[in-house]
Design a protein around this motif. Structure first.
Motif, PDB file in Angstrom:
ATOM      1  N   LEU A 256      41.278  37.677  37.854  1.00 10.71           N
ATOM      2  CA  LEU A 256      41.743  37.627  39.680  1.00 10.71           C
ATOM      3  C   LEU A 256      42.274  38.119  39.855  1.00 10.71           C
ATOM      4  O   LEU A 256      41.950  38.681  40.624  1.00 10.71           O
ATOM      5  CB  LEU A 256      41.287  35.869  39.793  1.00 10.71           C
ATOM      6  CG  LEU A 256      41.043  36.285  41.570  1.00 10.71           C
ATOM      7  CD1 LEU A 256      39.631  36.831  41.729  1.00 10.71           C
ATOM      8  CD2 LEU A 256      41.008  34.277  41.949  1.00 10.71           C
ATOM      9  N   ASP A 257      43.849  38.182  39.444  1.00 10.25           N
ATOM     10  CA  ASP A 257      45.011  38.520  40.034  1.00 10.25           C
ATOM     11  C   ASP A 257      44.522  40.283  39.557  1.00 10.25           C
ATOM     12  O   ASP A 257      44.793  41.160  40.527  1.00 10.25           O
ATOM     13  CB  ASP A 257      46.254  38.646  38.303  1.00 10.25           C
ATOM     14  CG  ASP A 257      47.087  38.846  39.119  1.00 10.25           C
ATOM     15  OD1 ASP A 257      47.555  38.771  40.539  1.00 10.25           O
ATOM     16  OD2 ASP A 257      48.135  39.308  38.686  1.00 10.25           O
TER      17      ASP A 257
ATOM     18  N   ALA B  44      41.596  42.268  39.699  1.00  9.64           N
ATOM     19  CA  ALA B  44      41.071  42.527  40.682  1.00  9.64           C
ATOM     20  C   ALA B  44      41.430  42.426  41.254  1.00  9.64           C
ATOM     21  O   ALA B  44      40.629  43.408  42.908  1.00  9.64           O
ATOM     22  CB  ALA B  44      39.874  41.296  40.733  1.00  9.64           C
ATOM     23  N   ARG B  45      42.571  42.040  42.280  1.00 10.55           N
ATOM     24  CA  ARG B  45      43.067  41.922  44.031  1.00 10.55           C
ATOM     25  C   ARG B  45      44.235  43.186  43.971  1.00 10.55           C
ATOM     26  O   ARG B  45      44.610  42.993  45.147  1.00 10.55           O
ATOM     27  CB  ARG B  45      43.104  40.817  44.088  1.00 10.55           C
ATOM     28  CG  ARG B  45      42.356  38.757  43.771  1.00 10.55           C
ATOM     29  CD  ARG B  45      43.151  37.725  44.164  1.00 10.55           C
ATOM     30  NE  ARG B  45      42.419  37.289  45.006  1.00 10.55           N
ATOM     31  CZ  ARG B  45      42.007  35.549  44.795  1.00 10.55           C
ATOM     32  NH1 ARG B  45      43.515  35.085  43.992  1.00 10.55           N
ATOM     33  NH2 ARG B  45      41.469  35.041  45.063  1.00 10.55           N
ATOM     34  N   ASN B  46      44.848  42.984  42.634  1.00  5.77           N
ATOM     35  CA  ASN B  46      45.774  43.704  42.355  1.00  5.77           C
ATOM     36  C   ASN B  46      45.856  45.128  41.978  1.00  5.77           C
ATOM     37  O   ASN B  46      47.568  45.763  42.768  1.00  5.77           O
ATOM     38  CB  ASN B  46      46.826  43.309  42.376  1.00  5.77           C
ATOM     39  CG  ASN B  46      47.435  42.028  43.464  1.00  5.77           C
ATOM     40  OD1 ASN B  46      47.730  41.722  44.326  1.00  5.77           O
ATOM     41  ND2 ASN B  46      47.381  40.148  42.322  1.00  5.77           N
TER      42      ASN B  46
ATOM     43  N   PRO C 211      34.296  33.428  40.908  1.00  2.00           N
ATOM     44  CA  PRO C 211      35.443  34.542  41.738  1.00  2.00           C
ATOM     45  C   PRO C 211      36.044  35.904  41.903  1.00  2.00           C
ATOM     46  O   PRO C 211      36.047  36.703  43.216  1.00  2.00           O
ATOM     47  CB  PRO C 211      37.075  33.626  41.453  1.00  2.00           C
ATOM     48  CG  PRO C 211      36.260  32.483  40.848  1.00  2.00           C
ATOM     49  CD  PRO C 211      35.074  32.790  40.440  1.00  2.00           C
ATOM     50  N   ILE C 212      35.539  36.072  40.666  1.00  2.00           N
ATOM     51  CA  ILE C 212      36.056  38.378  39.984  1.00  2.00           C
ATOM     52  C   ILE C 212      34.893  38.752  41.129  1.00  2.00           C
ATOM     53  O   ILE C 212      34.807  39.696  41.867  1.00  2.00           O
ATOM     54  CB  ILE C 212      36.132  37.973  38.725  1.00  2.00           C
ATOM     55  CG1 ILE C 212      37.329  37.010  38.133  1.00  2.00           C
ATOM     56  CG2 ILE C 212      36.681  39.627  38.736  1.00  2.00           C
ATOM     57  CD1 ILE C 212      36.915  37.010  36.525  1.00  2.00           C
TER      58      ILE C 212
ATOM     59  N   GLU D 264      34.892  38.621  44.385  1.00  2.00           N
ATOM     60  CA  GLU D 264      36.243  39.540  44.828  1.00  2.00           C
ATOM     61  C   GLU D 264      35.469  41.015  45.067  1.00  2.00           C
ATOM     62  O   GLU D 264      35.997  41.774  46.082  1.00  2.00           O
ATOM     63  CB  GLU D 264      37.577  39.535  44.257  1.00  2.00           C
ATOM     64  CG  GLU D 264      38.500  40.714  44.460  1.00  2.00           C
ATOM     65  CD  GLU D 264      39.535  40.035  46.034  1.00  2.00           C
ATOM     66  OE1 GLU D 264      39.748  40.870  46.823  1.00  2.00           O
ATOM     67  OE2 GLU D 264      39.237  39.429  46.095  1.00  2.00           O
TER      68      GLU D 264
ATOM     69  N   ALA E 112      32.584  41.678  47.732  1.00  2.05           N
ATOM     70  CA  ALA E 112      33.440  41.720  49.058  1.00  2.05           C
ATOM     71  C   ALA E 112      33.831  43.125  49.507  1.00  2.05           C
ATOM     72  O   ALA E 112      34.088  43.957  50.627  1.00  2.05           O
ATOM     73  CB  ALA E 112      34.363  40.246  49.431  1.00  2.05           C
ATOM     74  N   ARG E 113      34.341  43.665  48.601  1.00  4.40           N
ATOM     75  CA  ARG E 113      35.359  44.656  48.309  1.00  4.40           C
ATOM     76  C   ARG E 113      34.482  45.908  47.821  1.00  4.40           C
ATOM     77  O   ARG E 113      34.435  47.255  47.739  1.00  4.40           O
ATOM     78  CB  ARG E 113      36.315  45.031  47.330  1.00  4.40           C
ATOM     79  CG  ARG E 113      37.448  44.393  48.147  1.00  4.40           C
ATOM     80  CD  ARG E 113      38.923  44.411  47.057  1.00  4.40           C
ATOM     81  NE  ARG E 113      38.952  44.932  46.512  1.00  4.40           N
ATOM     82  CZ  ARG E 113      40.090  45.561  45.404  1.00  4.40           C
ATOM     83  NH1 ARG E 113      39.906  44.855  44.862  1.00  4.40           N
ATOM     84  NH2 ARG E 113      40.428  47.168  45.057  1.00  4.40           N
TER      85      ARG E 113
END
Length: 126
Positions: free
Chosen positions: A48-49, A51-53, A72-73, A76, A79-80
């Protein structure tokens, strides 16, 4: 006539896979296709980190990471609007996940190549 392996020209693939040997094999197959692996991540929090960064074009996500659902991944990247494959040995279509492509485990290099072609096409269509 010899088969030519497609080259995805350094397409960055986020990999979330908790099984070490599967992860190593997946990395090797993606490398053979000309992709660059981001990760791989073996836990939900690390993936998840990432995927966000991290910068990546598409994702291959194991639905179950060390006993935790990868929801959650998937949320993410969805959503993108990042094309992604869900790799699972027991995918349930009723979960609400709408992957770009589904990779049923165990998958072959030919199946991964087909999935990458679908992801690449989806990336181009964005």
């Amino acid at each position: 006539m010899s088969e030519q392996i497609p080259n995805f020209n350094g397409m960055r693939v986020l990999v979330a896979e908790d099984e070490f040997l599967v992860s190593m094999l997946l990395e090797e197959m993606l490398d053979d296709l000309g992709c660059r692996v981001v990760g791989p991540y073996a836990t939900l929090s690390a993936a998840l980190d990432g995927a966000r960064n991290e910068a990546f074009d598409v994702a291959v996500i194991d639905l179950n990471l060390a006993g935790e659902k990868a929801d959650p991944i998937i949320a993410e990247v969805s959503a993108r609007e990042i094309p992604h494959a869900i790799a699972s040995g027991g995918y349930d279509a009723g979960t609400g996940h709408r992957p770009t492509v589904l990779l049923d485990k165990p998958y072959s290099s030919a199946q991964l190549e087909q999935a990458m072609q679908v992801l690449h096409a989806a990336l181009e269509d964005r």
